[in-house]
Write an enzyme that holds these catalytic residues in place. Structure first.
Site, PDB file in Angstrom:
ATOM      1  N   HIS A 187     111.462 100.797 -67.957  1.00 29.79           N
ATOM      2  CA  HIS A 187     111.266 102.432 -68.546  1.00 29.79           C
ATOM      3  C   HIS A 187     111.318 102.448 -69.926  1.00 29.79           C
ATOM      4  CE1 HIS A 187     112.583 103.703 -64.253  1.00 29.79           C
ATOM      5  NE2 HIS A 187     111.315 103.546 -63.958  1.00 29.79           N
TER       6      HIS A 187
ATOM      7  N   GLU B  48     114.020 104.146 -72.308  1.00 23.68           N
ATOM      8  CA  GLU B  48     115.291 103.642 -71.931  1.00 23.68           C
ATOM      9  C   GLU B  48     115.631 102.479 -73.045  1.00 23.68           C
ATOM     10  OE1 GLU B  48     115.757 102.971 -67.942  1.00 23.68           O
ATOM     11  OE2 GLU B  48     114.997 104.935 -67.502  1.00 23.68           O
TER      12      GLU B  48
ATOM     13  N   HIS C 172     118.833  99.567 -67.002  1.00 27.54           N
ATOM     14  CA  HIS C 172     117.997 100.713 -67.273  1.00 27.54           C
ATOM     15  C   HIS C 172     119.258 101.643 -68.035  1.00 27.54           C
ATOM     16  CE1 HIS C 172     114.706 100.886 -64.380  1.00 27.54           C
ATOM     17  NE2 HIS C 172     115.327  99.598 -64.129  1.00 27.54           N
TER      18      HIS C 172
ATOM     19  N   GLU D  47     122.700 101.156 -65.038  1.00 27.94           N
ATOM     20  CA  GLU D  47     122.374 102.510 -65.948  1.00 27.94           C
ATOM     21  C   GLU D  47     123.382 102.559 -66.819  1.00 27.94           C
ATOM     22  OE1 GLU D  47     119.549 104.097 -65.258  1.00 27.94           O
ATOM     23  OE2 GLU D  47     119.269 104.052 -63.065  1.00 27.94           O
TER      24      GLU D  47
HETATM   25  O1  0X9 Z   1     114.814 105.839 -60.467  1.00 33.81           O
HETATM   26  C1  0X9 Z   1     114.877 104.817 -61.060  1.00 33.81           C
HETATM   27  O2  0X9 Z   1     114.017 103.876 -60.984  1.00 33.81           O
HETATM   28  C2  0X9 Z   1     116.322 104.230 -61.712  1.00 33.81           C
HETATM   29  N1  0X9 Z   1     116.823 105.351 -62.424  1.00 33.81           N
HETATM   30  S1  0X9 Z   1     116.309 105.583 -63.616  1.00 33.81           S
HETATM   31  O3  0X9 Z   1     116.902 106.804 -64.337  1.00 33.81           O
HETATM   32  N2  0X9 Z   1     116.521 104.477 -65.036  1.00 33.81           N
HETATM   33  O4  0X9 Z   1     114.781 105.864 -63.661  1.00 33.81           O
HETATM   34  C3  0X9 Z   1     117.069 103.953 -60.623  1.00 33.81           C
HETATM   35  C4  0X9 Z   1     116.699 102.940 -59.503  1.00 33.81           C
HETATM   36  C5  0X9 Z   1     117.810 102.695 -58.533  1.00 33.81           C
HETATM   37  N3  0X9 Z   1     117.402 103.310 -57.329  1.00 33.81           N
HETATM   38  C6  0X9 Z   1     118.043 104.429 -56.994  1.00 33.81           C
HETATM   39  N4  0X9 Z   1     118.682 105.249 -57.749  1.00 33.81           N
HETATM   40  N5  0X9 Z   1     117.716 104.912 -55.584  1.00 33.81           N
HETATM   41 ZN    ZN Z   2     115.264 103.477 -65.564  1.00 32.48          ZN
END
Ligand code: 0X9
Ligand code: ZN
Length: 409
Positions: free
Chosen positions: A151, A154, A278, A348
Site C-alpha cells: 500500500h 504506508e 503494512h 500492521e
Molecule cells: O486491509 C488490508 O489490506 C490490510 N490493512 S491495511 O490497513 N494496511 O490496508 C489488512 C489485511 C489483513 N486482513 C484483514 N484485516 N482481514
Molecule cells: Zn496496508
C-alpha cells in the site's frame, strides 16, 4: 501544483458506527477501506457513491471529512517533505540498495522481480552465503521473505524491511547473525508498489494513495494489490468498483506487481515463512482473512497462534486472526498459506491510533518501530527451517542459544 485525480477529489474520510467484525466486514463489502477501528466505530475512506450505499444500508455516519484538508502541506513537489526526509522514495531505495550491495557483494545481491505499470523495478534484496545460490537466485536453504509497501501511503512499511537488511549486514560478523545468514535464504522486497509510492509523493501534499497505478480507463486509477491475489479472490471485503480503495482488479492476479510476486514465490519451494509489512494499528495478523473460520489443520493453527503470541510479547502488538478485524479476500497471506503452506503474517506497524499520525507519523518513529520489530523478524527468520518448532518449549536450533539469551527469556 500537481494535478489531483478525480478519484482523490471525491474521496471522503468517514466515521461509521460499527460494533463488531460483522459490521466491519459489511462496510468493507460496501467498498470502504477501513483504517482505524474502535469498539463502536470505524474510520476509513469511501467515495460519494459508497457513502450513499453505506447510509442506505442503515449505518450511522458520525464524521465526514474531505481528506485533502486533513493533510499537512509542504513546499516540495516530489519526494518526502521537510522532516520526513529520512523516508526513502523509489530512487532513494534504489540508492540505498546499491550501497548495501557494494559493501556486501559476496553475500548480498539486488535483483528486480518485475516491472510495474509505469515501468519501475520491484527491487529484491537477496542474501545468501553460498555463491551458487546467488548465481541461480535460488537456494535449497530454508527461505524467509519480507514484503513491504503493498500500500503506497504506508511508507514506514518499506523502511523497516530495508533496515532489517541493513541490520543483518552491519552485524554479519556476530556469531548468531552469521549462523542465521549461513543457514537461511533471505529475500527482502521493501517496495512492492513503487508507482503508488511515487504518486503519493507527487504534488505539494501527501495524497493518501493506497493502490497501484493501473489506468482503469474510466477516469479512475489503481487496483488494491492486497485484494488482487488469486486465492478466494472476490469473496468479501473487496470491491468491483474501480474507484474504490479496495478495488480487487478485473481478475485475480490482473496486476504486474502481484504477478511478479506469484512468479517469485512459485519458483521458490524453499520459502517457508513470509512477512507482509503494512501500517498501521499495531497488529500481528494471520490467516484466514477471507473467512471467519479458523485454519482447519490444527497443528498449523496452533503454530500460527504460538508464533503470533510470541512475537506480540516483544512488539506489544495485538495478535489475531485477520478476519477478527474484518473480512478481506484476495490478500497476500491467505494466498501464500492457502496455496503453498507458507507461514505468512501481516504486521500492521505503529502507530496504534490514527490520532498519533496514522499513515504519516513522521520520521521520529522509525527507530522505535524498528527496535520493536527486530526480535519478531529475527524469530521468523530463525523459524524458517521448521516453523513447527514454535510449538516446542525447548528449542533445538543452532541459533537457539543466541535467541534464548537475547530474546526469549
Ligand atoms: O486491509 C488490508 O489490506 C490490510 N490493512 S491495511 O490497513 N494496511 O490496508 C489488512 C489485511 C489483513 N486482513 C484483514 N484485516 N482481514
Ligand atoms: Zn496496508
Amino acid at each position: 501544483m500537481g494535478s489531483v485525480s478525480f478519484a482523490a477529489d471525491t474521496k471522503r474520510f468517514i466515521e461509521v458506527e460499527a460494533f463488531d467484525k460483522y459490521d466491519r466486514t459489511e462496510l468493507a463489502d460496501l467498498g470502504m477501506s477501513i483504517e482505524a477501528f474502535y469498539s463502536d466505530s470505524v474510520w476509513g475512506f469511501v467515495n460519494e457513491k459508497e457513502l450513499k450505499e453505506i447510509r442506505k444500508a442503515g449505518f450511522r455516519i458520525f464524521g465526514n471529512f474531505n481528506p485533502a484538508t486533513a493533510r499537512g502541506g509542504h513546499d516540495k513537489v516530489f519526494g518526502f517533505p521537510q522532516g520526513d526526509e529520512r523516508f526513502h522514495d523509489y530512487k532513494e531505495i534504489g540508492d540505498a540498495l546499491s550501497v548495501l550491495e557494494k559493501d556486501n557483494s559476496d553475500i548480498l545481491k539486488i535483483h528486480s522481480i518485475g516491472k510495474t505499470h509505469e515501468n519501475r523495478d520491484m527491487y529484491a534484496i537477496h542474501i545468501n552465503t553460498s555463491a551458487d545460490a546467488m548465481k541461480r537466485k535460488k537456494s535449497n536453504k530454508p527461505g524467509f521473505v519480507i514484503f513491504g509497501n503493498h500500500h503506497a501511503r504506508e511508507h514506514l512499511s518499506a523502511e523497516i524491511p530495508l533496515m532489517f537488511a541493513q541490520y543483518l549486514m552491519a552485524n554479519r560478523k556476530d556469531s548468531t547473525i552469521k549462523n542465521l545468514l549461513e543457514t537461511r535464504d533471505i529475500w527482502i522486497i521493501p517496495m512492492v508498489n513503487p508507482d503508488g509510492v511515487e504518486h503519493d509523493l507527487t504534488g505539494n501534499k501527501y495524497k493518501m494513495w493506497r493502490k497501484n497505478r493501473r489506468d482503469n480507463k474510466d477516469g479512475t486509477f489503481g487496483v488494491d494489490l492486497n485484494r488482487n491475489y488469486g486465492f478466494h479472490w472476490n469473496e468479501g471485503g473487496s470491491s468491483s468498483n474501480t474507484d474504490s480503495d479496495v478495488y480487487m482488479g478485473k481478475d485475480p492476479f490482473s496486476e504486474p506487481e502481484t504477478q511478479a510476486i506469484r512468479k517469485f514465490i512459485s519458483e521458490r519451494e524453499n520459502i517457508k515463512v513470509l512477512l507482509s509489512v503494512h501500517t498501521f494499528s499495531e497488529l500481528i495478523l494471520y490467516p484466514w482473512s477471507y473467512s471467519y473460520d479458523p485454519i482447519k489443520n490444527e497443528k498449523d493453527q496452533k503454530t500460527f497462534d504460538a508464533m503470533a503470541k510470541t512475537m506480540a510479547k516483544w512488539n506489544k502488538y495485538t495478535p489475531q486472526q485477520s478476519s477478527d478485524l474484518y473480512i478481506a479476500s484476495g490478500e497476500t497471506c491467505d494466498w501464500a498459506y492457502g496455496e503453498y503452506g507458507i507461514f505468512a503474517f501481516t504486521f500492521e506497524l505503529s502507530p496504534r491510533d490514527m490520532w498519533d499520525g496514522g499513515f504519516y507519523p513522521g520520521a521520529k518513529v522509525i527507530d522505535g518501530v524498528f527496535e520493536a520489530n527486530l526480535r519478531p523478524m529475527l524469530y521468523l527468520l530463525d523459524l524458517a527451517d521448521d516453523p513447527y518448532r514454535a510449538l516446542e518449549k525447548k528449542r533445538s536450533h543452532d541459533a537457539q542459544s543466541f535467541l534464548k539469551n537475547t530474546f526469549y527469556l
